[in-house]
Design a protein around this motif. Structure first.
Motif, PDB file in Angstrom:
ATOM      1  N   LYS A   1      -2.678   5.561 -10.201  1.00  0.00           N
ATOM      2  CA  LYS A   1      -1.481   4.996 -10.810  1.00  0.00           C
ATOM      3  C   LYS A   1      -1.872   4.094 -11.998  1.00  0.00           C
ATOM      4  O   LYS A   1      -2.812   3.310 -11.913  1.00  0.00           O
ATOM      5  CB  LYS A   1      -0.695   4.158  -9.779  1.00  0.00           C
ATOM      6  CG  LYS A   1      -0.369   4.916  -8.496  1.00  0.00           C
ATOM      7  CD  LYS A   1       0.397   6.206  -8.751  1.00  0.00           C
ATOM      8  CE  LYS A   1       0.465   7.121  -7.532  1.00  0.00           C
ATOM      9  NZ  LYS A   1       1.400   6.697  -6.503  1.00  0.00           N
TER      10      LYS A   1
ATOM     11  N   ALA B   1      -5.509   5.149  -6.593  1.00  0.00           N
ATOM     12  CA  ALA B   1      -4.482   6.157  -6.282  1.00  0.00           C
ATOM     13  C   ALA B   1      -4.022   6.892  -7.534  1.00  0.00           C
ATOM     14  O   ALA B   1      -3.078   7.693  -7.478  1.00  0.00           O
ATOM     15  CB  ALA B   1      -3.293   5.478  -5.592  1.00  0.00           C
TER      16      ALA B   1
ATOM     17  N   ASN C   1       1.056   4.107  -3.060  1.00  0.00           N
ATOM     18  CA  ASN C   1       0.790   5.518  -2.787  1.00  0.00           C
ATOM     19  C   ASN C   1       2.034   6.394  -2.820  1.00  0.00           C
ATOM     20  O   ASN C   1       1.942   7.602  -2.596  1.00  0.00           O
ATOM     21  CB  ASN C   1       0.083   5.638  -1.440  1.00  0.00           C
ATOM     22  CG  ASN C   1      -1.347   5.111  -1.544  1.00  0.00           C
ATOM     23  OD1 ASN C   1      -2.148   5.635  -2.311  1.00  0.00           O
ATOM     24  ND2 ASN C   1      -1.654   4.049  -0.797  1.00  0.00           N
TER      25      ASN C   1
ATOM     26  N   ALA D   1      -6.468  -0.744  -5.657  1.00  0.00           N
ATOM     27  CA  ALA D   1      -5.882   0.321  -4.841  1.00  0.00           C
ATOM     28  C   ALA D   1      -5.009   1.246  -5.683  1.00  0.00           C
ATOM     29  O   ALA D   1      -5.030   2.469  -5.540  1.00  0.00           O
ATOM     30  CB  ALA D   1      -5.068  -0.292  -3.703  1.00  0.00           C
ATOM     31  N   ALA D   2      -4.249   0.646  -6.566  1.00  0.00           N
ATOM     32  CA  ALA D   2      -3.351   1.458  -7.400  1.00  0.00           C
ATOM     33  C   ALA D   2      -4.138   2.367  -8.328  1.00  0.00           C
ATOM     34  O   ALA D   2      -3.828   3.563  -8.466  1.00  0.00           O
ATOM     35  CB  ALA D   2      -2.421   0.544  -8.202  1.00  0.00           C
TER      36      ALA D   2
ATOM     37  N   ARG E   1       0.835  -1.213   0.000  1.00  0.00           N
ATOM     38  CA  ARG E   1       0.000   0.000   0.000  1.00  0.00           C
ATOM     39  C   ARG E   1       0.869   1.262   0.000  1.00  0.00           C
ATOM     40  O   ARG E   1       0.544   2.269  -0.610  1.00  0.00           O
ATOM     41  CB  ARG E   1      -0.922   0.011   1.217  1.00  0.00           C
ATOM     42  CG  ARG E   1      -1.985  -1.072   1.115  1.00  0.00           C
ATOM     43  CD  ARG E   1      -2.951  -1.068   2.290  1.00  0.00           C
ATOM     44  NE  ARG E   1      -3.760  -2.279   2.241  1.00  0.00           N
ATOM     45  CZ  ARG E   1      -4.820  -2.436   1.460  1.00  0.00           C
ATOM     46  NH1 ARG E   1      -5.220  -1.445   0.680  1.00  0.00           N
ATOM     47  NH2 ARG E   1      -5.478  -3.570   1.457  1.00  0.00           N
TER      48      ARG E   1
END
Lengths: 384, 384, 384, 384
Positions: free
Chosen positions: A102, A100, A74, A96-97, A70
């Motif tokens: 990405k 964020a 980030n 999650a990426a 994580r």
């Protein structure tokens, strides 16, 4: 800001085993041979074990390490997240990426289940709206011979496609005493030969044909159900398939056969595809990856024959960046080509292929295979 | 001090065309896959044109540039000099580098004449006394399949060697309108297909057999004697051979045939060797460089056959550093392996092979070929 | 009367070993598949030993036997004399048969010496005036793939021929304890691998190129000079070459390499030819005798490749008489094709090829090879 | 009396098209190369059209003709009935011949339906009690390479069989304008590629593995449903499959894939089989029918590779009767070998293989394929 500053773009890669090694090579090497709009920077390497991750980072050329993915995702140094971990972790990391902001390159198969793949695809679609790119790493599309085959088919040189036959044959489990790995456990790998090898040939054939499978009928099998565990002291259950064979139909009516196995003794990395159309045929075999065999019906019966095209001319896809004709490329070049296409796509703001949606569709085919195999080989349609 | 400080060893490379690109890759990559005692540092790139050299340095990853090769050779940042220029410059650069105490890797052929090669060898022998190493870059020795073939022969698996047949077939001059290059001028290249291609197969066969040619009988030919020059506006004379064919005997009595040409239409980089012994035979073809074909007489007549060994197992030479079985290596890997062996040899203080003396001996064979061809194919002995 | 009565033509064959078996098959079989103007009748089989000749006649289907070849030659039942004996007997039999007005098919090499071949050729030329035909049985010309290759070259598809490389590799003497045969004695065989194997590739390449060798430079060698004799109780001297390698030039300037050996372990009947021209290239290998590999430069660099033409289409030479595409022909078919062409030539009164003059010219090449080998590989011109 | 008198055995053959030509050759030729206990006599040729049958008899060497197959079957000159007609006539002729006490060789597939095959098998079983022999002519079993493969498998060299993959690929219907033949009509041919080609690979794989298929899942397809009829003036319906793909399991657990098609452009007679076991693997491809590829795990990972065994040694099945090593056999030799085995079996009073019961079992597999294809690829068990 979707690229790093100063003409560089930071990469954070999670995982540093086999795929990590080859991806690292690709990130290091792409701009040495290809003109890239921005230069990848091997910024952060992620791994669970600090010492091993540090050693890998030193070996592979990464600037820093992270044991918490994580944090990596980030990190302000990271604009691209490259996921090289087992399939059970892809979904969480990728979502999650993307959240964020990405760009994400994710190893194949996209996920271990259709559900995860759907969630990832939804996230990718949403991210796309924000200019965030994603790609699933079916590297065989970037073998020059495969990319060139696609060009020939796209140009109509094969006419109407009637037959597709694809094999992915390995033999490393042929020995009954070969030990367990994460690849033989359903919880980590999702499936066995099917997801590891079958995914590649499903993607490659759909890519080449330019059409999708509409249904399949399948058998899967586990030849050796118990193996010594990694410690060598106990025996553990193999909970995935050792082999999968299936037949299918493409939307356009072509018949297809597939086989993925780790028990074909003597076949080391025997990924092969043959496609027969009304005007021509193509054959490709990864163990001779610089060759494409083309039967051009236009030559007429007397002169025609399968022609061994050495796909090493500078006009062949990707090849101009490398060596003169006849000087072969190898396995890792396919990953370097992925990096090239991904970085260019990010820069120009187009969507790279294969997308997460493509990966999801492959996952659906794999799911249909498993479902058919579990239901007496019953014909199983694949959701478009 | 023969290595750089801090676990690094500085490299200065002269020349940045085709060979420069592949050597750069090797210097950058070797320590990423192999454990090296010291890490090569791409310190100085040498080239005649400042702008082009700077561009190449940026592309290939060199820290600094030099337009005067003497400065490069004498730079304190340089412990290894890597010579990637045309053959007419090898002698002067190599001797200066050795005199300056720099280890020297020199592209093949070692020189354009036997005389130059003798001077270089003398310099290398003298330097060796001072712990300075040198190597001529016959990269085909470092194809894993070739290195493995040597192991099988060394182990006696072929028995007494009776036949050697070697080809190096290219076709890039087959078109009569292909333009002039430095490779077609005697003053820069020394010879044509003979030195460029023939040198490789002479070295490879002598290495494999473990013995030297004692004499040859030869024909050379220039099929196209005039070509458009680089400007395309004038016609210029081709002053080297387009092809050379020769027969010879090894010291041990084996018969050998050789052919080097740039006019074998359809053969892109067709370097191949077959060796027949009393107990077995081996075949290698560079266009399928990951394969070695082994006929083992011990299998008995009924079961014997040429066996396609995919030289991608981790016990095969160099392969353990790379990928799993069946995942192919390419052309540039051979240069990476040269770097690995050269750097290790420097560190452990042993002499790397092939030495300049080996390069000189190849030059003598080439000289004998030229002499025989000029004298009605008369049998020409080769000085041991 | 050059044909037999009643639509039949009587054949008298001398010799009933290996060649006798395959020629018998051809005489029996030709009219079963091809339309012949007259039907060959297996009239008289000649052999020295009555009992063995009778047994062979019964097995092979001959009507009668003769132990005196002169009787056979003069028999009114015989219109064609087929000579399948060792080379030292060809001259006497052929000249007698031609004198008797019989058409003559003679196994290759035409004779053991140039002098004999000259006498035979003179007799054939004289007989031709009287409508008597003769042919030397270089059967490889009648492999459909070879005949088709000739057609492509004749049509100009290869352009200007630049390179010819031919091998005839066997391994049956590789074992040092293989016993003596008449093939290893100069008095019966004339020469060893050179005449037995080299003759075939000299003829095949000259036929394919459509031009003659103008000179050669050669090495011959006898690897094993003493062998157990046929009784196994004594050792006898091998008095012929085990292998011959030579380089040469065609009249048109093409460079050529040849190798004939019985010591190439693993190569069973490895007769192969590759020809490179300015517009295309061809490869043929007898161990895959139904295939012809054609590189057609007209395909353009990107699409070109050696094309495996399965020479089994009904428009390919001789093939229409046999099976559907992909159903292979074998070794003996080449002899059946010889019979077809010979019988048709007799009937239509044209001269069959290859003529005795062609056989003589091959003999001159072999003689030049021996002479060069005996004179330090000196360049040796071949009389036109 | 099951043999003819005087050391001869009379053959009556029904049908004189493609199969008739090759069977005639076999009957004429077998005793010329093999020692047979009795000599086949080409006694009676049967055909519907008198003139055409007479012409065929003259061409192929038959003594007499018959337009009524019942007369042929009952002729005192006939001890063997050879059935070379389309599949719809096999049943009636075979049963009549067996009833008349004649040995029967029947072309494959044994019949067009399981019911017919059952009746034929019952008749054959009954006849066997009376010393009357029968055989179904799956000629691919008599390719020396296939027979040798069986020997290796029988000797345990492959260990436990895990994978079988078989293809029979042709392309003669790839052209949509190729005209109708009896092979494209259900009433004469029973099925299309399935019965014509699929039957061969089902038999060959079961023979090689030494076990039977227990169930299949299949797709069949007709790509081109209307074609010009033989007159070229009308369009007619294709009522059989153009292609069949199926997956199956052997009794021993091995997974199998099959494909039979007439639409694989470029594949002329591409019958191929690969079998992977725990100790070794074998590959065979009919277009290179003299080769068998053997991967022997016992060689160890470093040295192992698929070995091209040229199945032309005199110890290989059938080969000793023919030519020296490396001198290839062709398609028709497989039929000659059938004749040899059949005649010997009749003489020694053993049952030849494959029996009608074997042919029936293949028919059941084909029936299961059709049934599965008609039922959504549902798994369909095969009656033992």
């Amino acid at each position: 800001m979707t690229e790093g500053s100063g003409g560089r773009i930071g990469v954070g890669m999670v995982g540093h085993a086999f795929m990590g090694a080859v991806h690292s090579h690709a990130w290091r090497t792409a701009h040495r041979f290809f003109d890239l709009p921005v230069t990848p920077e091997l910024a952060v390497l992620g791994g669970r074990d600090l010492a091993r991750t540090k050693a890998a980072a030193a070996k592979f050329g990464w600037t820093s390490v992270q044991t918490d993915w994580r944090e990596l995702v980030n990190s302000p140094d990271v604009q691209i997240v490259d996921i090289c971990t087992p399939g059970d972790t892809h979904c969480e990391i990728a979502i999650a990426a993307l959240a964020a902001g990405k760009h994400v390159m994710c190893e194949k198969p996209l996920a271990n289940t259709v559900e995860e793949a759907e969630a990832m695809t939804a996230a990718a679609e949403a991210a796309k709206e924000r200019g965030v790119r994603s790609m699933v790493a079916f590297n065989y599309r970037r073998v020059p011979a495969v990319a060139y085959a696609r060009k020939l088919i796209e140009a109509g040189r094969l006419g109407e496609i009637r037959h597709v036959r694809a094999l992915y044959l390995q033999d490393w489990l042929s020995d009954e005493n070969a030990p367990m790995t994460w690849r033989l456990r359903k919880e980590t790998a999702g499936s066995g030969a099917l997801g590891d090898l079958g995914a590649h040939i499903v993607d490659a054939t759909q890519y080449l044909v330019g059409d999708l499978l509409s249904g399949v009928s399948a058998i899967t099998n586990t030849f050796v159900t118990k193996r010594p565990d990694e410690s060598g002291e106990q025996v553990d259950d193999v909970t995935v398939d050792d082999a999968a064979v299936f037949i299918g139909r493409f939307g356009n009516g072509a018949l297809a056969t597939y086989e993925a196995t780790r028990f074909a003794l003597g076949r080391k990395n025997g990924m092969s595809v043959e496609i027969n159309g009304s005007l021509g045929s193509l054959k490709f075999e990864f163990e001779s990856m610089n060759e494409l065999w083309f039967f051009d019906g236009a030559n007429g019966a007397e002169e025609a024959g399968f022609r061994r095209i050495l796909v090493t001319e500078d006009t062949h896809p990707y090849v101009g960046a490398w060596w003169p004709p006849g000087h072969l490329l190898g396995y890792e070049h396919t990953f370097t080509h992925e990096v090239v296409d991904f970085v260019r796509a990010i820069h120009t703001g187009i969507d790279p292929a294969p997308s997460f949606a493509d990966g999801l569709q492959v996952q659906r085919v794999l799911g249909a295979v498993e479902s058919s195999a579990a239901n007496g080989s019953a014909w199983t349609e694949i959701q478009a």
